[in-house]
Design a protein around this motif. Structure first.
Motif, PDB file in Angstrom:
ATOM      1  N   GLY A 149       4.163 -19.028  30.667  1.00 26.22           N
ATOM      2  CA  GLY A 149       3.424 -17.901  31.224  1.00 26.22           C
ATOM      3  C   GLY A 149       4.265 -16.720  31.682  1.00 26.22           C
ATOM      4  O   GLY A 149       3.793 -15.584  31.705  1.00 26.22           O
ATOM      5  N   GLU A 191       8.824 -15.353  37.902  1.00 27.57           N
ATOM      6  CA  GLU A 191       7.629 -16.182  37.716  1.00 27.57           C
ATOM      7  C   GLU A 191       6.377 -15.318  37.669  1.00 27.57           C
ATOM      8  O   GLU A 191       6.282 -14.313  38.370  1.00 27.57           O
ATOM      9  CB  GLU A 191       7.502 -17.175  38.876  1.00 27.57           C
ATOM     10  CG  GLU A 191       8.223 -18.497  38.654  1.00 27.57           C
ATOM     11  CD  GLU A 191       7.452 -19.436  37.727  1.00 27.57           C
ATOM     12  OE1 GLU A 191       6.639 -18.961  36.921  1.00 27.57           O
ATOM     13  OE2 GLU A 191       7.671 -20.650  37.828  1.00 27.57           O
ATOM     14  N   ASP A 192       5.405 -15.740  36.880  1.00 29.61           N
ATOM     15  CA  ASP A 192       4.123 -15.038  36.895  1.00 29.61           C
ATOM     16  C   ASP A 192       3.350 -15.386  38.162  1.00 29.61           C
ATOM     17  O   ASP A 192       2.684 -14.533  38.750  1.00 29.61           O
ATOM     18  CB  ASP A 192       3.295 -15.333  35.635  1.00 29.61           C
ATOM     19  CG  ASP A 192       3.201 -16.814  35.322  1.00 29.61           C
ATOM     20  OD1 ASP A 192       3.845 -17.633  36.020  1.00 29.61           O
ATOM     21  OD2 ASP A 192       2.483 -17.171  34.376  1.00 29.61           O
ATOM     22  N   ASP A 226       2.357 -21.017  43.152  1.00 31.63           N
ATOM     23  CA  ASP A 226       1.134 -21.637  43.645  1.00 31.63           C
ATOM     24  C   ASP A 226       1.550 -22.679  44.684  1.00 31.63           C
ATOM     25  O   ASP A 226       1.805 -22.339  45.836  1.00 31.63           O
ATOM     26  CB  ASP A 226       0.433 -22.240  42.414  1.00 31.63           C
ATOM     27  CG  ASP A 226      -0.992 -22.653  42.667  1.00 31.63           C
ATOM     28  OD1 ASP A 226      -1.305 -23.050  43.787  1.00 31.63           O
ATOM     29  OD2 ASP A 226      -1.800 -22.612  41.729  1.00 31.63           O
ATOM     30  N   THR A 227       1.680 -23.937  44.280  1.00 35.23           N
ATOM     31  CA  THR A 227       2.176 -24.934  45.230  1.00 35.23           C
ATOM     32  C   THR A 227       3.639 -24.700  45.564  1.00 35.23           C
ATOM     33  O   THR A 227       4.120 -25.102  46.622  1.00 35.23           O
ATOM     34  CB  THR A 227       2.058 -26.353  44.644  1.00 35.23           C
ATOM     35  OG1 THR A 227       2.901 -26.457  43.493  1.00 35.23           O
ATOM     36  CG2 THR A 227       0.621 -26.689  44.275  1.00 35.23           C
ATOM     37  N   GLY A 228       4.369 -24.086  44.635  1.00 35.59           N
ATOM     38  CA  GLY A 228       5.802 -23.879  44.821  1.00 35.59           C
ATOM     39  C   GLY A 228       6.644 -25.012  44.255  1.00 35.59           C
ATOM     40  O   GLY A 228       7.873 -24.937  44.263  1.00 35.59           O
ATOM     41  N   THR A 287       7.052 -26.009  41.133  1.00 33.41           N
ATOM     42  CA  THR A 287       7.817 -25.611  39.938  1.00 33.41           C
ATOM     43  C   THR A 287       9.061 -24.843  40.347  1.00 33.41           C
ATOM     44  O   THR A 287      10.173 -25.138  39.887  1.00 33.41           O
ATOM     45  CB  THR A 287       6.942 -24.728  39.023  1.00 33.41           C
ATOM     46  OG1 THR A 287       5.780 -25.456  38.655  1.00 33.41           O
ATOM     47  CG2 THR A 287       7.704 -24.316  37.770  1.00 33.41           C
TER      48      THR A 287
HETATM   49  C1  PRP Z   1       2.430 -21.920  36.037  1.00 31.17           C
HETATM   50  C2  PRP Z   1       3.336 -20.764  36.420  1.00 31.17           C
HETATM   51  C3  PRP Z   1       4.398 -21.405  37.266  1.00 31.17           C
HETATM   52  C4  PRP Z   1       3.690 -22.601  37.863  1.00 31.17           C
HETATM   53  C5  PRP Z   1       3.403 -22.336  39.310  1.00 31.17           C
HETATM   54  O1  PRP Z   1       2.967 -22.576  34.930  1.00 31.17           O
HETATM   55  O2  PRP Z   1       3.873 -20.117  35.295  1.00 31.17           O
HETATM   56  O3  PRP Z   1       5.503 -21.815  36.509  1.00 31.17           O
HETATM   57  O4  PRP Z   1       2.451 -22.771  37.165  1.00 31.17           O
HETATM   58  O5  PRP Z   1       2.711 -23.411  39.890  1.00 31.17           O
HETATM   59  P1  PRP Z   1       3.267 -24.209  41.140  1.00 31.17           P
HETATM   60  O6  PRP Z   1       3.791 -23.217  42.111  1.00 31.17           O
HETATM   61  O7  PRP Z   1       2.044 -24.937  41.653  1.00 31.17           O
HETATM   62  O8  PRP Z   1       4.317 -25.165  40.662  1.00 31.17           O
HETATM   63  P2  PRP Z   1       2.151 -23.713  34.148  1.00 31.17           P
HETATM   64  O9  PRP Z   1       2.624 -25.055  34.614  1.00 31.17           O
HETATM   65  O10 PRP Z   1       0.682 -23.441  34.222  1.00 31.17           O
HETATM   66  O11 PRP Z   1       2.684 -23.548  32.667  1.00 31.17           O
HETATM   67  P3  PRP Z   1       2.628 -22.263  31.710  1.00 31.17           P
HETATM   68  O12 PRP Z   1       3.651 -21.291  32.232  1.00 31.17           O
HETATM   69  O13 PRP Z   1       2.963 -22.781  30.374  1.00 31.17           O
HETATM   70  O14 PRP Z   1       1.223 -21.705  31.803  1.00 31.17           O
END
Ligand code: PRP
Length: 193
Positions: free
Chosen positions: A52, A106-107, A110-112, A114
């Motif tokens: 993303g 990052e786009d 969310d939870t942080g 990743t």
């Molecule tokens: C999305 C986004 C971040 C992650 C954030 O990726 O690009 O990497 O979620 O979420 P978190 O803060 O809860 O960890 P996703 O896993 O949807 O994969 P994508 O980039 O292929 O859409």
């Protein structure tokens, strides 16, 4: 809220535009100006996690007025079996980052989980610095309390958003704006949205 332009497929799945193309473009330009100022004279590597983040990275990097290398990582998404932060690296960096300044682009955060995982990986290579630039910050769902978010585009409410890289079942990434899905899908820690 502006009207919903475009779109393939099924625009009727979208409820409203949260951030218009103009709002996104203007904020990306502001972030790029801040980054250009702060990293002048530094060896900067912009790192994005697939998939993303590529739209934001493409626009942000083109708006910089300083040189920067681009690189990519890919990890397994969190699943129902591993919501506690266990992830696996599928694609590592091609660049050597030791002694260089890394900005994780990052786009959305969310939870942080990743970002926290990626920061752990990046720090093992002894970069000169690591910071985060995220377009969207969904603080309501944050699990990891402290993240070095140096640049934040927009704080957004706890809604399932798509567009500008963000997908729902791999669709809508191409939209030039950020929209809210009409029907909230089943979300859990396993489905950051
Ligand atoms: C999305 C986004 C971040 C992650 C954030 O990726 O690009 O990497 O979620 O979420 P978190 O803060 O809860 O960890 P996703 O896993 O949807 O994969 P994508 O980039 O292929 O859409």
């Amino acid at each position: 809220m502006s009207s919903l332009p475009v779109t393939r497929p099924a625009a009727d799945e979208l409820k409203e535009v949260l951030l218009s193309e103009e709002q996104v473009r203007a904020r990306v330009a502001e972030l790029a100006a801040d980054i250009s100022r702060d990293y002048t004279g530094r060896d900067l590597v912009l790192v994005t996690v697939l998939r993303g983040g590529i739209f934001f990275l493409a626009d942000l990097s083109r708006a910089l007025t300083i040189p920067a290398a681009l690189d990519f990582m890919a990890i397994t998404s969190y699943t129902a079996d591993s919501p506690s932060g266990v992830a696996r690296l599928l694609k590592d960096l091609d660049e050597e980052i030791t002694g260089r300044h890394v900005l994780l682009v990052e786009d959305i955060i969310d939870t942080g989980l990743t970002a926290a995982y990626l920061l752990r990986v990046l720090h093992t290579r002894n970069p000169a610095s690591v910071a985060i630039c995220t377009l969207l910050d969904k603080t309501a769902r944050r699990i990891v309390p402290t993240l070095p978010i140096r640049y934040r585009g927009f704080e957004i409410p706890d809604a399932f958003v798509v567009g500008y890289g963000l997908d729902f079942r791999q669709q809508y990434r191409h939209l030039p704006y950020i929209a809210v899905l009409k029907e909230e899908p089943e979300t859990s820690l396993s489905l950051p949205g």
